[in-house]
Design a protein around this motif. Sequence first.
Motif, PDB file in Angstrom:
ATOM      1  N   THR A  16      -1.495  -3.303   4.816  1.00 21.04           N
ATOM      2  CA  THR A  16      -2.216  -4.311   5.734  1.00 21.04           C
ATOM      3  C   THR A  16      -1.487  -3.981   7.104  1.00 21.04           C
ATOM      4  O   THR A  16      -0.457  -3.909   7.207  1.00 21.04           O
ATOM      5  CB  THR A  16      -1.842  -5.677   5.131  1.00 21.04           C
ATOM      6  OG1 THR A  16      -2.478  -5.912   3.913  1.00 21.04           O
ATOM      7  CG2 THR A  16      -2.345  -6.686   6.368  1.00 21.04           C
ATOM      8  N   SER A  17      -2.367  -3.805   8.022  1.00 23.19           N
ATOM      9  CA  SER A  17      -1.737  -3.445   9.375  1.00 23.19           C
ATOM     10  C   SER A  17      -1.379  -4.990   9.958  1.00 23.19           C
ATOM     11  O   SER A  17      -2.238  -5.730   9.937  1.00 23.19           O
ATOM     12  CB  SER A  17      -3.010  -2.805  10.217  1.00 23.19           C
ATOM     13  OG  SER A  17      -2.655  -2.891  11.665  1.00 23.19           O
ATOM     14  N   GLN A  19      -1.670  -5.514  12.976  1.00 25.21           N
ATOM     15  CA  GLN A  19      -2.686  -5.884  14.262  1.00 25.21           C
ATOM     16  C   GLN A  19      -3.997  -5.108  14.007  1.00 25.21           C
ATOM     17  O   GLN A  19      -4.015  -4.167  12.934  1.00 25.21           O
ATOM     18  CB  GLN A  19      -2.085  -5.224  15.476  1.00 25.21           C
ATOM     19  CG  GLN A  19      -0.872  -5.632  15.794  1.00 25.21           C
ATOM     20  CD  GLN A  19      -0.398  -5.087  17.232  1.00 25.21           C
ATOM     21  OE1 GLN A  19      -1.056  -4.135  17.882  1.00 25.21           O
ATOM     22  NE2 GLN A  19       1.059  -5.557  17.739  1.00 25.21           N
ATOM     23  N   LYS A  20      -5.158  -5.703  14.151  1.00 22.80           N
ATOM     24  CA  LYS A  20      -6.410  -5.136  14.064  1.00 22.80           C
ATOM     25  C   LYS A  20      -6.347  -3.501  14.397  1.00 22.80           C
ATOM     26  O   LYS A  20      -6.026  -3.248  15.383  1.00 22.80           O
ATOM     27  CB  LYS A  20      -7.503  -5.719  14.518  1.00 22.80           C
ATOM     28  CG  LYS A  20      -7.993  -7.116  13.977  1.00 22.80           C
ATOM     29  CD  LYS A  20      -9.240  -7.612  14.548  1.00 22.80           C
ATOM     30  CE  LYS A  20      -9.547  -8.842  13.600  1.00 22.80           C
ATOM     31  NZ  LYS A  20     -10.751  -9.503  14.372  1.00 22.80           N
ATOM     32  N   THR A  21      -6.711  -2.688  13.489  1.00 25.27           N
ATOM     33  CA  THR A  21      -6.932  -1.405  13.665  1.00 25.27           C
ATOM     34  C   THR A  21      -8.364  -1.128  13.741  1.00 25.27           C
ATOM     35  O   THR A  21      -8.808  -1.069  12.392  1.00 25.27           O
ATOM     36  CB  THR A  21      -5.944  -0.406  12.758  1.00 25.27           C
ATOM     37  OG1 THR A  21      -4.703  -0.997  13.203  1.00 25.27           O
ATOM     38  CG2 THR A  21      -5.909   1.003  13.093  1.00 25.27           C
ATOM     39  N   TRP A  22      -9.165  -0.574  14.787  1.00 24.62           N
ATOM     40  CA  TRP A  22     -10.513  -0.204  14.607  1.00 24.62           C
ATOM     41  C   TRP A  22     -11.175  -1.208  14.050  1.00 24.62           C
ATOM     42  O   TRP A  22     -11.973  -1.114  13.147  1.00 24.62           O
ATOM     43  CB  TRP A  22     -10.742   1.101  13.828  1.00 24.62           C
ATOM     44  CG  TRP A  22     -10.464   2.335  14.588  1.00 24.62           C
ATOM     45  CD1 TRP A  22     -11.332   2.825  15.788  1.00 24.62           C
ATOM     46  CD2 TRP A  22      -9.427   3.037  14.623  1.00 24.62           C
ATOM     47  NE1 TRP A  22     -10.641   3.953  16.213  1.00 24.62           N
ATOM     48  CE2 TRP A  22      -9.517   4.062  15.519  1.00 24.62           C
ATOM     49  CE3 TRP A  22      -8.304   3.134  13.861  1.00 24.62           C
ATOM     50  CZ2 TRP A  22      -8.653   5.137  15.880  1.00 24.62           C
ATOM     51  CZ3 TRP A  22      -7.244   4.136  14.237  1.00 24.62           C
ATOM     52  CH2 TRP A  22      -7.335   5.162  15.233  1.00 24.62           C
ATOM     53  N   GLY A  23     -10.995  -2.556  14.272  1.00 24.67           N
ATOM     54  CA  GLY A  23     -11.452  -3.711  13.901  1.00 24.67           C
ATOM     55  C   GLY A  23     -11.069  -4.071  12.458  1.00 24.67           C
ATOM     56  O   GLY A  23     -11.678  -5.306  12.184  1.00 24.67           O
ATOM     57  N   TRP A  24     -10.399  -3.676  12.073  1.00 22.56           N
ATOM     58  CA  TRP A  24      -9.849  -4.102  10.446  1.00 22.56           C
ATOM     59  C   TRP A  24      -8.338  -4.057  10.228  1.00 22.56           C
ATOM     60  O   TRP A  24      -7.588  -3.472  10.987  1.00 22.56           O
ATOM     61  CB  TRP A  24     -10.442  -3.237   9.503  1.00 22.56           C
ATOM     62  CG  TRP A  24     -11.932  -2.927   9.566  1.00 22.56           C
ATOM     63  CD1 TRP A  24     -12.757  -1.695   9.948  1.00 22.56           C
ATOM     64  CD2 TRP A  24     -12.906  -3.934   9.112  1.00 22.56           C
ATOM     65  NE1 TRP A  24     -13.860  -2.255  10.296  1.00 22.56           N
ATOM     66  CE2 TRP A  24     -14.326  -3.563   9.532  1.00 22.56           C
ATOM     67  CE3 TRP A  24     -12.860  -5.076   8.454  1.00 22.56           C
ATOM     68  CZ2 TRP A  24     -15.497  -4.152   9.309  1.00 22.56           C
ATOM     69  CZ3 TRP A  24     -14.046  -5.696   8.161  1.00 22.56           C
ATOM     70  CH2 TRP A  24     -15.365  -5.124   8.555  1.00 22.56           C
ATOM     71  N   ARG A  25      -8.032  -4.642   9.086  1.00 23.03           N
ATOM     72  CA  ARG A  25      -6.682  -4.901   8.895  1.00 23.03           C
ATOM     73  C   ARG A  25      -6.176  -4.193   7.183  1.00 23.03           C
ATOM     74  O   ARG A  25      -5.007  -3.898   7.362  1.00 23.03           O
ATOM     75  CB  ARG A  25      -6.025  -6.303   8.906  1.00 23.03           C
ATOM     76  CG  ARG A  25      -6.181  -7.001   9.882  1.00 23.03           C
ATOM     77  CD  ARG A  25      -5.466  -8.279   9.904  1.00 23.03           C
ATOM     78  NE  ARG A  25      -5.441  -9.054  11.207  1.00 23.03           N
ATOM     79  CZ  ARG A  25      -4.488  -9.189  11.961  1.00 23.03           C
ATOM     80  NH1 ARG A  25      -3.260  -8.535  11.987  1.00 23.03           N
ATOM     81  NH2 ARG A  25      -4.678  -9.860  13.237  1.00 23.03           N
ATOM     82  N   HIS A  26      -7.008  -4.116   6.718  1.00 20.72           N
ATOM     83  CA  HIS A  26      -6.589  -3.761   5.060  1.00 20.72           C
ATOM     84  C   HIS A  26      -7.376  -2.271   5.117  1.00 20.72           C
ATOM     85  O   HIS A  26      -8.375  -1.583   5.292  1.00 20.72           O
ATOM     86  CB  HIS A  26      -7.474  -4.568   4.350  1.00 20.72           C
ATOM     87  CG  HIS A  26      -6.894  -6.184   4.170  1.00 20.72           C
ATOM     88  ND1 HIS A  26      -7.500  -7.020   4.976  1.00 20.72           N
ATOM     89  CD2 HIS A  26      -5.775  -6.503   3.825  1.00 20.72           C
ATOM     90  CE1 HIS A  26      -7.068  -8.111   4.808  1.00 20.72           C
ATOM     91  NE2 HIS A  26      -5.571  -7.961   4.287  1.00 20.72           N
ATOM     92  N   SER A  45     -10.426   2.100   5.971  1.00 15.97           N
ATOM     93  CA  SER A  45     -10.607   0.811   5.863  1.00 15.97           C
ATOM     94  C   SER A  45     -11.387   0.161   4.393  1.00 15.97           C
ATOM     95  O   SER A  45     -12.185   0.962   3.964  1.00 15.97           O
ATOM     96  CB  SER A  45     -11.558   0.379   6.804  1.00 15.97           C
ATOM     97  OG  SER A  45     -12.226  -1.054   6.877  1.00 15.97           O
ATOM     98  N   LEU A  73      -4.049 -13.453   6.261  1.00 15.85           N
ATOM     99  CA  LEU A  73      -3.409 -13.847   7.332  1.00 15.85           C
ATOM    100  C   LEU A  73      -2.369 -14.700   7.226  1.00 15.85           C
ATOM    101  O   LEU A  73      -1.367 -14.820   7.853  1.00 15.85           O
ATOM    102  CB  LEU A  73      -4.415 -14.146   8.399  1.00 15.85           C
ATOM    103  CG  LEU A  73      -5.288 -13.024   8.976  1.00 15.85           C
ATOM    104  CD1 LEU A  73      -6.408 -13.704   9.882  1.00 15.85           C
ATOM    105  CD2 LEU A  73      -4.442 -12.344   9.891  1.00 15.85           C
TER     106      LEU A  73
END
Length: 87
Positions: A16-17, A19-26, A45, A73
């Motif tokens: 799990t990122s 911060q959002k990475t390319w719009g995603w976290r997982h 993703s 979250l």
Amino acid sequence: MAKKQKFPYLVGSKWTSQQKTWGWRHFQVVNRKNEGKWVFAEMISACDPNVRFWINATQFKDRNLWQAGWQSLQEMQSQPEQDLVEL
């Protein structure tokens, strides 16, 4: 004696990122690449298989960037901040 492999359980691991990475976290690691002393992980993703990228696997040690497993979250916000940890 054979040299110990860095990040032996990398492929298939879930992250799990923070911060959002390319719009995603997982994300999940789908491939690894050894380049000299560096190990890279190909991430995909969990929600959009078209989102793929490579990162240096040492970034997984920084809990300010990545958490092991897929976390909500609420779980992320309730955890105390941690320093670098050993994988």
